[in-house]
Structure formats: C-alpha cells, structure tokens
Scaffold this active site. Structure first.
Site, PDB file in Angstrom:
ATOM      1  N   ILE A  88      33.146  -9.322   2.898  1.00  0.00           N
ATOM      2  CA  ILE A  88      33.247  -7.967   2.364  1.00  0.00           C
ATOM      3  C   ILE A  88      32.021  -7.244   2.920  1.00  0.00           C
ATOM      4  O   ILE A  88      30.901  -7.729   2.809  1.00  0.00           O
ATOM      5  CB  ILE A  88      33.287  -7.948   0.816  1.00  0.00           C
ATOM      6  CG1 ILE A  88      33.451  -6.517   0.289  1.00  0.00           C
ATOM      7  CG2 ILE A  88      32.096  -8.629   0.187  1.00  0.00           C
ATOM      8  CD1 ILE A  88      33.727  -6.453  -1.229  1.00  0.00           C
ATOM      9  N   SER A  89      32.244  -6.113   3.594  1.00  0.00           N
ATOM     10  CA  SER A  89      31.160  -5.445   4.301  1.00  0.00           C
ATOM     11  C   SER A  89      30.075  -4.975   3.343  1.00  0.00           C
ATOM     12  O   SER A  89      30.325  -4.703   2.168  1.00  0.00           O
ATOM     13  CB  SER A  89      31.693  -4.235   5.084  1.00  0.00           C
ATOM     14  OG  SER A  89      32.479  -4.641   6.170  1.00  0.00           O
ATOM     15  N   GLN A  90      28.859  -4.863   3.890  1.00  0.00           N
ATOM     16  CA  GLN A  90      27.739  -4.283   3.151  1.00  0.00           C
ATOM     17  C   GLN A  90      28.146  -2.884   2.674  1.00  0.00           C
ATOM     18  O   GLN A  90      28.721  -2.102   3.443  1.00  0.00           O
ATOM     19  CB  GLN A  90      26.550  -4.204   4.103  1.00  0.00           C
ATOM     20  CG  GLN A  90      25.300  -3.615   3.511  1.00  0.00           C
ATOM     21  CD  GLN A  90      24.192  -3.504   4.555  1.00  0.00           C
ATOM     22  OE1 GLN A  90      24.329  -3.977   5.678  1.00  0.00           O
ATOM     23  NE2 GLN A  90      23.106  -2.863   4.178  1.00  0.00           N
ATOM     24  N   PRO A  91      27.861  -2.535   1.420  1.00  0.00           N
ATOM     25  CA  PRO A  91      28.231  -1.207   0.921  1.00  0.00           C
ATOM     26  C   PRO A  91      27.731  -0.064   1.807  1.00  0.00           C
ATOM     27  O   PRO A  91      28.444   0.920   2.016  1.00  0.00           O
ATOM     28  CB  PRO A  91      27.604  -1.165  -0.474  1.00  0.00           C
ATOM     29  CG  PRO A  91      27.621  -2.592  -0.917  1.00  0.00           C
ATOM     30  CD  PRO A  91      27.332  -3.386   0.326  1.00  0.00           C
ATOM     31  N   ARG A 124      33.563  -3.001  -7.454  1.00  0.00           N
ATOM     32  CA  ARG A 124      33.407  -3.895  -6.300  1.00  0.00           C
ATOM     33  C   ARG A 124      33.395  -5.372  -6.710  1.00  0.00           C
ATOM     34  O   ARG A 124      33.819  -6.239  -5.938  1.00  0.00           O
ATOM     35  CB  ARG A 124      32.118  -3.535  -5.545  1.00  0.00           C
ATOM     36  CG  ARG A 124      31.998  -4.201  -4.162  1.00  0.00           C
ATOM     37  CD  ARG A 124      30.820  -3.618  -3.388  1.00  0.00           C
ATOM     38  NE  ARG A 124      30.763  -4.124  -2.011  1.00  0.00           N
ATOM     39  CZ  ARG A 124      30.025  -5.151  -1.621  1.00  0.00           C
ATOM     40  NH1 ARG A 124      29.276  -5.804  -2.515  1.00  0.00           N
ATOM     41  NH2 ARG A 124      30.021  -5.532  -0.367  1.00  0.00           N
TER      42      ARG A 124
END
Length: 213
Positions: free
Chosen positions: A63-66, A37
């Site tokens: 970038i979205s939260q995992p 990531r």
C-alpha cells in the site's frame, strides 16, 4: 466496521503531516481525512496505517506511502466525473481516494488475490469504482478509452505507448518511471502526436509487471 474517533484523529494528523510536506490540494487532504486507511491493511498491522510509510499487503505488493498517494492525486487535478484509468488497484486505497474526489474510476490489478480482496472491500466501504478488472495494466483498457487521466501506481522502466494512446487530448498521465528508483512523471497530451513532459523527483515503487494473460 471498526472506525473510531481515535482513527479520525489519526487521519487528521496524517493530513496535517502531508500538508506540512507540501500537499496543497485541499480536496485531496479532505479525502485523506475521510478514508479509513487501517481497513486496507491486515487488522494486526493497524498501528502502521496512519504512518506516512508504504507497507506490504501481500503478493509482493505494497500500500503506497500516503504522501505518494496524495502527490499523484494532486498532479491529476481531479475534477468531478473525470474518467480515470488506474493501473495497479493493489489494496484499493488510491482507488478510494480517486472515487471520493468524484472521479469515475476504471482500475486494473494483475494479482488475483489482491483483485479478489479489494473487489470485496470497496463496496463494504460504500466506495464504488466504475469497473475493477483483473488483467495486464500495460495494455490499459482500450475499449473504454479515451480517459481524462491515467495513473500508474507501480514503477515502469518506460512509459507504455499503449497507455499514452488511451489519453484524450488535454489528458494527464501520472507515472513513476525508472528501474530501481523512479522519477514521478507527468505527461499532458497536447494533440494526437505531441505530449508535454514534467518530472517531479525521486520515488520508490514496486515494479510494474507485464504479460498477464
């Protein structure tokens, strides 16, 4: 590319965090452990890559939260060779997750700088979506429909009917719906005219933008 044992340890730790938060799909957790990531962020922000937080990536996007990536992926119940349409390529991280789950991914991005950078990054990581497109996600890709699943990675005020029409019968649409905050919504197409709707609580996304020529 810089991908060390330290990074692997951080990925393992992230997967454990997501499991503790309720992600139960083992395939999704295994893929989270594999994808570097930190390479989807500017190298100066590497320290933030394995925190369970969203992070800015330019062009007003994140970038979205995992956890969000894992949650949406889990809702899709991805099977090998599923034909999936992704609305909002962004950094390409969600795209990578779907690809490593075995899907044939068609992805649309409306921000040209993100489209260009992600189109270069994914092949370097040996991640090969079926097609990446620059265009308006609201319209989907009717020429490639129907899809087994559609995933939307930005907040939509309503569920676009054009996307619903591109799902095959039995197919799933995962989309965050709402103006300021969004409710994660799963639609399952039961037949030509009927959809089954499920809601999964509040999430926060950047808005899904329309009218890209």
């Amino acid at each position: 590319m810089n991908n060390t044992n330290k990074h692997q340890g951080l990925r393992n730790q992230l997967a454990k965090t997501l499991e503790d938060k309720g992600i139960i799909d083992k395939n999704v957790l295994e893929v989270i452990k594999k994808i570097p990531r930190h390479l989807f962020l500017n190298s100066s922000f590497e320290d933030f890559a394995y925190q369970d937080k969203a992070f800015p990536i330019g062009a007003g996007q994140t970038i979205s939260q995992p956890y969000t990536v894992a949650f949406q992926s889990q809702l899709l119940q991805v099977k090998k060779d599923d034909k999936i349409l992704e609305i909002g390529t962004g950094s390409g991280y969600q795209t990578a997750v779907l690809c490593l789950l075995g899907a044939k991914v068609y992805s649309i991005e409306r921000q040209i700088e993100l489209f260009k950078s992600t189109s270069l990054l994914l092949p370097k990581l040996n991640i090969r979506p079926k097609h990446l497109y620059f265009g308006d996600g609201y319209k989907g890709l009717p020429n490639h429909a129907p899809f087994d699943s559609i995933i939307v990675t930005a907040g939509a005020p309503i569920i676009p009917k054009l996307l619903m029409a591109q799902l095959k019968v039995g197919g799933k649409l995962v989309i965050p719906v709402g103006e300021k905050d969004q409710i994660m919504t799963l639609l399952i197409r039961k037949n030509e005219t009927q959809f089954e709707k499920h809601e999964f609580g509040d999430f926060k996304f950047v808005p899904l933008l329309e009218n890209k020529n």
